[in-house]
Scaffold this motif. Structure first.
Motif, short mmCIF file in Angstrom:
data_model
loop_
_atom_site.label_atom_id
_atom_site.label_comp_id
_atom_site.label_asym_id
_atom_site.label_seq_id
_atom_site.Cartn_x
_atom_site.Cartn_y
_atom_site.Cartn_z
N LYS A 390 -11.13 -0.05 0.59
CA LYS A 390 -11.45 -0.97 1.69
C LYS A 390 -10.93 -0.36 2.99
O LYS A 390 -9.79 0.08 3.06
CB LYS A 390 -10.81 -2.34 1.46
CG LYS A 390 -11.33 -3.08 0.24
CD LYS A 390 -10.66 -4.43 0.11
CE LYS A 390 -11.23 -5.24 -1.06
NZ LYS A 390 -10.89 -4.63 -2.35
N LEU A 391 -11.78 -0.36 4.01
CA LEU A 391 -11.43 0.27 5.28
C LEU A 391 -11.17 -0.76 6.36
O LEU A 391 -11.72 -1.86 6.34
CB LEU A 391 -12.56 1.21 5.73
CG LEU A 391 -12.99 2.28 4.73
CD1 LEU A 391 -14.12 3.12 5.30
CD2 LEU A 391 -11.82 3.17 4.35
N LYS A 392 -10.32 -0.38 7.33
CA LYS A 392 -10.02 -1.26 8.45
C LYS A 392 -9.57 -0.44 9.64
O LYS A 392 -8.77 0.48 9.50
CB LYS A 392 -8.91 -2.26 8.09
CG LYS A 392 -8.63 -3.25 9.21
CD LYS A 392 -7.43 -4.12 8.89
CE LYS A 392 -7.24 -5.19 9.96
NZ LYS A 392 -7.09 -4.60 11.31
N GLY A 593 -3.67 -4.25 2.57
CA GLY A 593 -4.75 -4.36 1.60
C GLY A 593 -5.92 -3.45 1.92
O GLY A 593 -6.95 -3.51 1.25
N ARG A 594 -5.75 -2.60 2.94
CA ARG A 594 -6.85 -1.72 3.37
C ARG A 594 -6.31 -0.37 3.80
O ARG A 594 -5.11 -0.21 4.05
CB ARG A 594 -7.64 -2.37 4.51
CG ARG A 594 -8.36 -3.65 4.10
CD ARG A 594 -9.02 -4.35 5.27
NE ARG A 594 -9.66 -5.57 4.82
CZ ARG A 594 -10.93 -5.66 4.44
NH1 ARG A 594 -11.69 -4.57 4.48
NH2 ARG A 594 -11.45 -6.78 4.03
N VAL A 595 -7.21 0.59 3.93
CA VAL A 595 -6.90 1.93 4.40
C VAL A 595 -7.50 2.12 5.78
O VAL A 595 -8.58 1.60 6.07
CB VAL A 595 -7.47 2.99 3.42
CG1 VAL A 595 -7.35 4.40 3.99
CG2 VAL A 595 -6.75 2.90 2.07
N VAL A 596 -6.79 2.81 6.66
CA VAL A 596 -7.26 3.05 8.02
C VAL A 596 -8.67 3.64 7.99
O VAL A 596 -8.94 4.61 7.26
CB VAL A 596 -6.30 4.00 8.76
CG1 VAL A 596 -6.82 4.29 10.16
CG2 VAL A 596 -4.91 3.40 8.82
N ALA A 597 -9.57 3.07 8.77
CA ALA A 597 -11.00 3.38 8.65
C ALA A 597 -11.34 4.84 8.89
O ALA A 597 -12.24 5.39 8.25
CB ALA A 597 -11.80 2.49 9.61
N TRP A 598 -10.64 5.50 9.83
CA TRP A 598 -10.99 6.88 10.15
C TRP A 598 -10.42 7.89 9.17
O TRP A 598 -10.81 9.05 9.14
CB TRP A 598 -10.55 7.25 11.56
CG TRP A 598 -9.07 7.11 11.84
CD1 TRP A 598 -8.44 6.04 12.39
CD2 TRP A 598 -8.03 8.08 11.57
NE1 TRP A 598 -7.08 6.27 12.49
CE2 TRP A 598 -6.81 7.52 12.01
CE3 TRP A 598 -8.03 9.37 11.04
CZ2 TRP A 598 -5.60 8.20 11.90
CZ3 TRP A 598 -6.82 10.05 10.93
CH2 TRP A 598 -5.63 9.46 11.36
N LEU A 599 -9.48 7.43 8.31
CA LEU A 599 -8.75 8.37 7.48
C LEU A 599 -9.59 9.09 6.42
O LEU A 599 -9.45 10.31 6.25
CB LEU A 599 -7.56 7.66 6.82
CG LEU A 599 -6.62 8.57 6.03
CD1 LEU A 599 -6.06 9.68 6.91
CD2 LEU A 599 -5.48 7.75 5.44
N PRO A 600 -10.46 8.40 5.65
CA PRO A 600 -11.21 9.14 4.62
C PRO A 600 -12.02 10.30 5.18
O PRO A 600 -12.04 11.39 4.59
CB PRO A 600 -12.12 8.05 4.02
CG PRO A 600 -11.37 6.79 4.22
CD PRO A 600 -10.70 6.94 5.55
#
Length: 731
Positions: A390-392, A593-600
């Protein structure tokens, strides 16, 4: 000597003219710093970072002269128990008086009590560009702090977007300064254990530091075209040190190995340039083309990070191929001084067979099918949690709570729910429809007041442009920006309330933005939409560079598959660690509950580039052994065992630097540090020691298809390259 290419000719020139080469490099680095200091670094504005519907809302408001103003708040709260209203009023009046007439303050509002009486708030409007409020807020913070020292019975604070950003900048500067300061001695210690001598250990560190300095200087110039959203300088330091040290390490290790086998200094440098130098060139090109794929992401944050990374990688590659040979030539025998007792003796075993690595390789070489199935199965198992990734986009609620301004902000939003997050509906209509707009706006406000998704007190703030064609309506929500209810409120505005009211005016253009949740939704949508293109192009370009460099389509395919495996496994680890709470205490963070959106995206392209450092190095040594006449199984063993020490050292340097990032408080840096450390660790161990040798052993000579090497067989060993034939083979 015949057969020299540009790389070897440049290395030989530098080795023969070391003072010229080193002087030119120093001039280049100093020139880059001077030019960068003259231009400065242009920071990205909110307009630069705008994206999707939230970006259009900001654009509409700006066209009507209704852009957001910089607002700070004097907040008075009790240390414990109920708030004494008389003391709170006296403290608020003193704070307002201290700020009245202060530079940058254009208006001070009236005190507003919290609905439950738990706090008192005084809005303070600042003049100038809201983008630079964080740079101008410190004098105001100091004034309010002095007032607080007089009113010890209540807590007096100044809180707002500017003070929060200023606190974040201070924290990041302190944390990154500490991490950078620790990374240098850690890297130097690792290099000492690699080379056993202080001078040799210092050379890669010096090259890495000089590459970073030149990269930071040239980034100042490049930022005039692609503005800096914040993390670019950190990316430059991170990649510059990791890649600069690795490239120098590979080159220097090979030169020392050749010297130990009897070559004189100049010849050893030239052989290192033809072997390790070639690997550096290929690796650098792969890093640059993979990072260049970020330009397809369609957002200035990715474009700027790609630009900074490409700059510093190009500089590190140039340093390794030009000034490094000059340093090796000039230092000569002094490279091995002063020697570190015991460590020096352990490093002087170039001709011996590394027993540990040979033992670790045996399962892959003897039972390649079983080893391949088990290792790939383990990587895929680690990748399973990535299916629920999940991204944020990072918002105010995700900032470290250790920042004093964030603690004040928590008290503010607790006492004044309307300050939690605010959507802004921006509407623009044709001139002939301006008369219909007020009724439509009134209808919109009434609908929000009837909904439980929005704050009813105070009522939405409505602002109208001078010509009446542009209106903004600030609608407060009562929910945390990370909550599902906050996203539900945005959806209600975008898909129901706004279209059903202001959207009915003929020719109206409207958009809903302004809030953290709006930016998060739009940013994530852009990342998800562009991710397949970015990843696909990055892999395609990597495939092409590897196929051209090694003249092998099969090897290029192997490279792409291995990188995908390690990347998805690291994505799974990110989801496993940061989307759950089990690691909060160990890593000192609070899960969103999420991963930083730009990271992947960044993680994938950076890993794709960094893994090429040792992938190209290892594969080159395997190919060199095969071309030298060894059977493919022995070539794999020789290539991997002879490079194991260097690859391990390079991985230790990277993991150490990334682990320092994981110790930072900011969730973006922590997730990046953990993600990169895990990815490099997987890539340098499971991929290089198990998967790669298993695949190459199974494919045999077909690994090099369609190059001429693929048609060789063990009965007819190929000719030893001319460059290596003039002295005893190293493998």
């Amino acid at each position: 000597m015949g057969g020299r290419n540009l790389i070897t000719r440049a290395a030989r020139w530098s080795a023969v003219h070391p003072w010229w080469a080193m002087t030119l490099w120093v001039v280049f680095v100093l020139g880059a710093l001077v030019v960068g200091g003259m231009t400065g670094t242009r920071s990205a504005t909110v307009s630069d970072l705008a994206i999707g519907q939230s970006g259009r809302a900001a654009e509409i408001a700006k066209d009507g002269g209704l852009e957001n103003r910089a607002v700070e708040n004097i907040l008075v709260t009790p240390y414990e128990g109920r708030l004494d209203q008389d003391r709170a009023r006296a403290a608020a009046d003193d704070a307002a008086g201290a700020l009245k007439g202060a530079k940058g303050v254009t208006a001070i509002g009236k005190p507003v009590p919290a609905p439950d009486g738990s706090a008192l708030l005084v809005p303070v409007t600042l003049g100038g560009d809201p983008e630079t409020a964080s740079e101008r807020v410190q004098p105001l913070l100091d004034k309010v702090e002095k007032v607080g020292e007089k009113h010890t019975q209540v807590r007096v604070e100044l809180v707002g977007a500017g003070s929060i950003k200023a606190g974040l900048d201070d924290m990041l500067s302190e944390d990154l300064g500490r991490a950078t300061g620790l990374s240098l001695p850690v890297t130097l210690i690792v290099m000492v254990f690699v080379f056993g001598a202080i001078v040799a250990a210092s050379v890669p560190v010096i090259l890495g530091i000089s590459s970073v300095l030149a990269g930071l200087g040239l980034w100042g110039v490049a930022s005039q075209l692609v503005a800096d959203p914040g993390p670019v300088t950190h990316i430059i330091v991170l990649m510059g040190m990791a890649i600069g040290v690795d490239y120098s390490l590979f080159y220097l290790k090979r030169q020392r190995e050749e010297r130990a086998l009897g070559a004189d200094n100049i010849d050893a440098i030239e052989i290192a340039s033809a072997t390790s130098g070639h690997s550096v060139m290929v690796s650098g090109l792969v890093v640059m083309v993979s990072m260049g794929a970020l330009y397809l992401a369609g957002h200035i944050a990715f474009e700027s990070m790609a630009t900074g990374a490409v700059l510093v990688v190009a500089i590190a590659m140039l340093a390794s191929l030009t000034v490094l040979p000059a340093m090796l030539s000039k230092f000569g025998r002094y490279l091995d001084r002063p020697r570190v007792p015991l460590v020096w003796r352990l490093t002087q075993r170039a001709g011996t067979k590394p027993r540990l690595w040979s033992a670790m390789l045996k399962p892959s070489l003897r039972h390649p099918v079983i080893s391949l199935v088990l290792s790939v199965g383990a990587l895929l198992a680690l990748a399973v949690p990535a299916m629920d990734l999940k991204l944020k986009a990072t918002g105010v609620d995700d900032l470290p709570h250790s920042i004093p301004a964030m603690q004040a902000n928590e008290r503010l939003t607790e006492s004044f729910p309307s300050q939690a997050d605010t959507h802004t509906v921006a509407v623009r209509v044709p001139d002939d429809q301006a008369g219909r707009l007020p009724d439509a706006v009134t209808a919109l406000v009434e609908r929000t007041q009837r909904s439980g998704l929005f704050v009813h007190t105070p009522a939405p703030e409505v602002r109208t442009s001078k010509d009446g064609t542009v209106v903004t309506i600030a609608v407060g929500t009562r929910f945390d920006s990370n909550s599902e209810k906050a996203r539900e409120s945005l959806t209600a505005l975008r898909e129901d309330i706004a279209p059903g009211t202001v959207g009915r005016v003929r020719g109206a253009e409207f958009a809903v933005g302004g809030s953290d949740v709006a930016y998060d939704v739009d940013y994530r949508a852009n990342v998800v939409d562009k991710m397949p293109w970015v990843l696909g192009v990055a892999l395609l370009l990597t495939f092409l560079v590897m196929a051209i460099a090694f003249r092998s389509i099969m090897l290029a395919m192997i490279t792409v598959v291995l990188n995908v495996l390690s990347a998805v496994a690291s994505f799974g680890l990110l989801a496993l660690i940061f989307q759950r709470t089990w690691a909060e205490g160990f890593l000192d963070f609070e899960s969103t509950g999420r991963v930083v959106a730009w990271l992947p995206l960044m993680l994938f392209v950076i890993l794709l580039g960094l893994s090429m450092d040792y992938h190209v190095f290892v594969v080159s040594r395997i190919r060199e052994a095969a071309r030298g006449g060894l059977p493919i199984r022995e070539a794999v063993e020789q290539g991997i065992t002879r490079t194991a020490g260097v690859v391990t050292s390079a991985a230790v340097v990277m993991v150490s630097v990334f682990a320092l990032l994981a110790s930072l408080s900011f969730i973006e840096m922590k997730q990046m540090g953990v993600g990169m450390a895990c990815a490099v660790l997987l890539d340098a161990t499971l991929i290089r020691i198990v998967v790669l040798p298993s695949v190459v052993t199974l494919l045999g000579w077909k690994t090099w298809w369609p190059s001429r090497l693929a048609h060789q067989n063990e009965a007819r060993p190929p000719r030893i390259p001319a460059l290596l034939a003039r002295r005893a083979p190293i493998l």
